[in-house]
Enzyme design. Structure first.
Site, PDB file in Angstrom:
ATOM      1  N   HIS A 137       0.805  -1.202   0.092  1.00  0.00           N
ATOM      2  CA  HIS A 137       0.027  -0.050   0.316  1.00  0.00           C
ATOM      3  C   HIS A 137       0.918   1.291   0.137  1.00  0.00           C
ATOM      4  O   HIS A 137       1.420   1.613   1.040  1.00  0.00           O
ATOM      5  CB  HIS A 137      -1.002  -0.075   1.185  1.00  0.00           C
ATOM      6  CG  HIS A 137      -1.730   1.184   1.127  1.00  0.00           C
ATOM      7  ND1 HIS A 137      -3.179   0.926   1.560  1.00  0.00           N
ATOM      8  CD2 HIS A 137      -1.558   2.398   1.244  1.00  0.00           C
ATOM      9  CE1 HIS A 137      -3.968   2.121   1.426  1.00  0.00           C
ATOM     10  NE2 HIS A 137      -2.910   3.134   1.210  1.00  0.00           N
ATOM     11  N   HIS A 179       1.377   5.456  -1.779  1.00  0.00           N
ATOM     12  CA  HIS A 179       0.937   6.583  -2.638  1.00  0.00           C
ATOM     13  C   HIS A 179       2.271   6.937  -3.317  1.00  0.00           C
ATOM     14  O   HIS A 179       3.209   7.644  -2.466  1.00  0.00           O
ATOM     15  CB  HIS A 179       0.325   7.573  -1.499  1.00  0.00           C
ATOM     16  CG  HIS A 179      -0.948   7.200  -0.997  1.00  0.00           C
ATOM     17  ND1 HIS A 179      -2.203   7.420  -1.697  1.00  0.00           N
ATOM     18  CD2 HIS A 179      -1.130   6.694   0.226  1.00  0.00           C
ATOM     19  CE1 HIS A 179      -2.931   6.733  -0.878  1.00  0.00           C
ATOM     20  NE2 HIS A 179      -2.339   6.165   0.147  1.00  0.00           N
ATOM     21  N   LYS A 188      -9.643  -0.136  -5.501  1.00  0.00           N
ATOM     22  CA  LYS A 188      -9.610   0.347  -4.363  1.00  0.00           C
ATOM     23  C   LYS A 188     -10.879   0.994  -4.232  1.00  0.00           C
ATOM     24  O   LYS A 188     -11.320   1.895  -4.841  1.00  0.00           O
ATOM     25  CB  LYS A 188      -8.500   1.368  -4.427  1.00  0.00           C
ATOM     26  CG  LYS A 188      -8.427   2.467  -3.037  1.00  0.00           C
ATOM     27  CD  LYS A 188      -8.001   1.532  -1.710  1.00  0.00           C
ATOM     28  CE  LYS A 188      -8.093   2.218  -0.385  1.00  0.00           C
ATOM     29  NZ  LYS A 188      -6.825   3.133  -0.143  1.00  0.00           N
ATOM     30  N   HIS A 192     -10.545   1.034   1.980  1.00  0.00           N
ATOM     31  CA  HIS A 192     -10.328   2.246   2.999  1.00  0.00           C
ATOM     32  C   HIS A 192     -11.725   2.129   3.927  1.00  0.00           C
ATOM     33  O   HIS A 192     -12.707   2.584   3.676  1.00  0.00           O
ATOM     34  CB  HIS A 192     -10.143   3.707   2.426  1.00  0.00           C
ATOM     35  CG  HIS A 192     -10.048   4.839   3.505  1.00  0.00           C
ATOM     36  ND1 HIS A 192      -8.696   5.288   3.736  1.00  0.00           N
ATOM     37  CD2 HIS A 192     -10.705   5.216   4.472  1.00  0.00           C
ATOM     38  CE1 HIS A 192      -8.733   6.060   4.632  1.00  0.00           C
ATOM     39  NE2 HIS A 192      -9.637   6.207   5.133  1.00  0.00           N
ATOM     40  N   HIS A 197      -4.447  -0.649   5.994  1.00  0.00           N
ATOM     41  CA  HIS A 197      -4.211   0.490   7.103  1.00  0.00           C
ATOM     42  C   HIS A 197      -4.861   0.403   8.436  1.00  0.00           C
ATOM     43  O   HIS A 197      -5.507   1.335   8.868  1.00  0.00           O
ATOM     44  CB  HIS A 197      -3.921   1.890   6.826  1.00  0.00           C
ATOM     45  CG  HIS A 197      -4.892   2.457   5.875  1.00  0.00           C
ATOM     46  ND1 HIS A 197      -6.162   2.566   6.310  1.00  0.00           N
ATOM     47  CD2 HIS A 197      -4.731   3.112   4.820  1.00  0.00           C
ATOM     48  CE1 HIS A 197      -6.877   2.683   5.272  1.00  0.00           C
ATOM     49  NE2 HIS A 197      -6.090   3.376   4.350  1.00  0.00           N
ATOM     50  N   ASP A 219       1.309   2.615   3.411  1.00  0.00           N
ATOM     51  CA  ASP A 219       0.540   3.910   3.246  1.00  0.00           C
ATOM     52  C   ASP A 219       1.575   5.027   3.267  1.00  0.00           C
ATOM     53  O   ASP A 219       0.966   6.150   3.713  1.00  0.00           O
ATOM     54  CB  ASP A 219      -0.641   3.820   4.338  1.00  0.00           C
ATOM     55  CG  ASP A 219      -1.678   4.949   4.055  1.00  0.00           C
ATOM     56  OD1 ASP A 219      -1.659   5.114   2.709  1.00  0.00           O
ATOM     57  OD2 ASP A 219      -2.435   5.378   4.994  1.00  0.00           O
TER      58      ASP A 219
END
Ligand code: DOR
Ligand code: ZN
Length: 351
Positions: free
Chosen positions: A15, A17, A101, A138, A176, A251
């Site tokens: 995971h 970004h 996602k 999420h 997360h 994350d």
């Protein structure tokens, strides 16, 4: 005597970004240095909603991968109320999409185009279940009347449990996780083998009091927000358990210093600069370094049906200073989690 060196299969980050443009060029080398593969989140502006957009994003990432690292980005689709199941399926068949996602609309950074009600995407979830494409979640409700510290636990009960019932073969990763409730929920569903959870380094290392230690610390603000110490302890216990459903997902979520240090600061901790060192710290504190390889290098590939990496890397018990602000080509900067602090573990590369 405690171990001085730890050799493990090269890990993957399930995971991250990576952003785009100058930010991507600045942060990607950190992840590529430590991890063989990473699941890349699609919450760009605009979000990555189609297979064509994901293929183009993957090409931009591959262009920016430092030579010699062999890093493989695994792409995800950003689900919206109008996602086309055929495009998703084609993207999966073409090897573009590894997962999709689910951002509940407005739950976090760049999620305004997310799903307004999970029941609106039943046709998409049905297709994902049929073709075995994992759903990454999420897991927070967005109702502002629900206390921010309760949003994950309420999501489990109100959204995730019914969703798992409606789609009994859908593979789901609860991303997360931040609560004991989530750990228990994932454990309860573990026998099915279709429910997994990622755990970040920062949620293993901080609790909610740390965000306010001596003043407000915007660089520790992320979503889901860190919870009470009992929850942090439950996360550590899950991470070090060696149990299959729990695996590494940083994350890592870079934002410029200006965007973090603002009257309305962005959510996200940039942990990629020393990701493995931070996990080693948490596992060492718990006396469980021998369990780091399962969490970082074995459980994730097994869940995704991919082979574990063959290469080995080393972590050494040695001082490692977390870098100062990372400058971007356009003049902005990103501050690594624990910047300037000296950690007791150092990543030594491939062995
Ligand atoms: O803290 C976070 N930052 N949580 C998220 O869910 C999104 C991420 C980001 O993109 O900045
Ligand atoms: Zn994220």
């Amino acid at each position: 005597m405690p171990a001085e060196r730890l050799i493990l299969r090269r890990p993957d980050d399930w995971h991250i970004h990576l952003r785009d443009d100058a930010m991507m060029k600045a942060v990607l080398p950190f992840t590529a240095r430590q991890f063989a593969r990473a699941i890349v989140m699609p919450n760009l502006k605009p979000p990555v909603v189609t297979a064509a957009a994901a293929a183009a994003y993957r090409a931009r990432i591959l262009d920016a991968v430092p030579a010699g690292t062999g890093f493989t980005p695994l792409m995800t689709a950003y689900l919206t109320d109008t996602t086309d199941p055929d495009d998703l399926e084609q993207g999966a068949r073409d090897g573009v999409f590894t997962a999709a996602k689910l951002y509940p609309a407005n739950a976090t950074t760049n999620s305004a185009h997310g799903v307004s009600d999970v029941r609106r995407i039943d046709a998409v979830l049905e297709r994902m279940e049929a073709i075995g494409l994992p759903l990454l979640v999420h897991g927070e409700v967005t109702d502002r009347h629900v206390d921010i510290f309760d949003r994950e636990a309420v999501f489990l009960e109100q959204v995730l449990a019914p969703l798992l019932d409606r789609f009994p073969r859908l593979k789901v990763v609860l991303e997360h996780v931040t609560t004991r409730d989530a750990v228990e929920f994932v454990r309860a569903g573990a026998a099915s083998g279709r429910l997994g959870a990622t755990i970040t380094a920062h949620h293993l290392l901080i609790n909610r009091s740390d965000i306010f230690a001596g003043g407000i610390r915007p660089h520790l603000y992320c979503l889901p927000i860190a919870k009470r110490e009992v929850h942090r302890q439950a996360l550590v216990e899950a991470a070090i358990s060696g149990e299959g459903p729990f695996f590494l997902g940083t994350d890592t979520a870079p934002h410029t210093v200006a965007a973090k240090e603002s009257a309305c600061g962005c959510a996200g901790c940039f942990t990629a600069a020393t990701a493995l060192e931070l996990y080693a710290l948490a596992f060492d504190e718990a006396g469980a370094l021998d369990r780091l390889e399962a969490f970082a290098s074995l459980n994730g590939p097994r869940f995704y049906g991919l082979p574990p990496n063959e290469e080995r890397v080393v972590l050494e018990r040695a001082p490692c200073t977390v870098p100062d602000v990372v400058l971007l080509a356009d003049g902005d900067g990103v501050l690594p989690f624990r910047s300037g602090e000296t950690l007791g573990w150092r990543y030594g590369g491939a062995v």
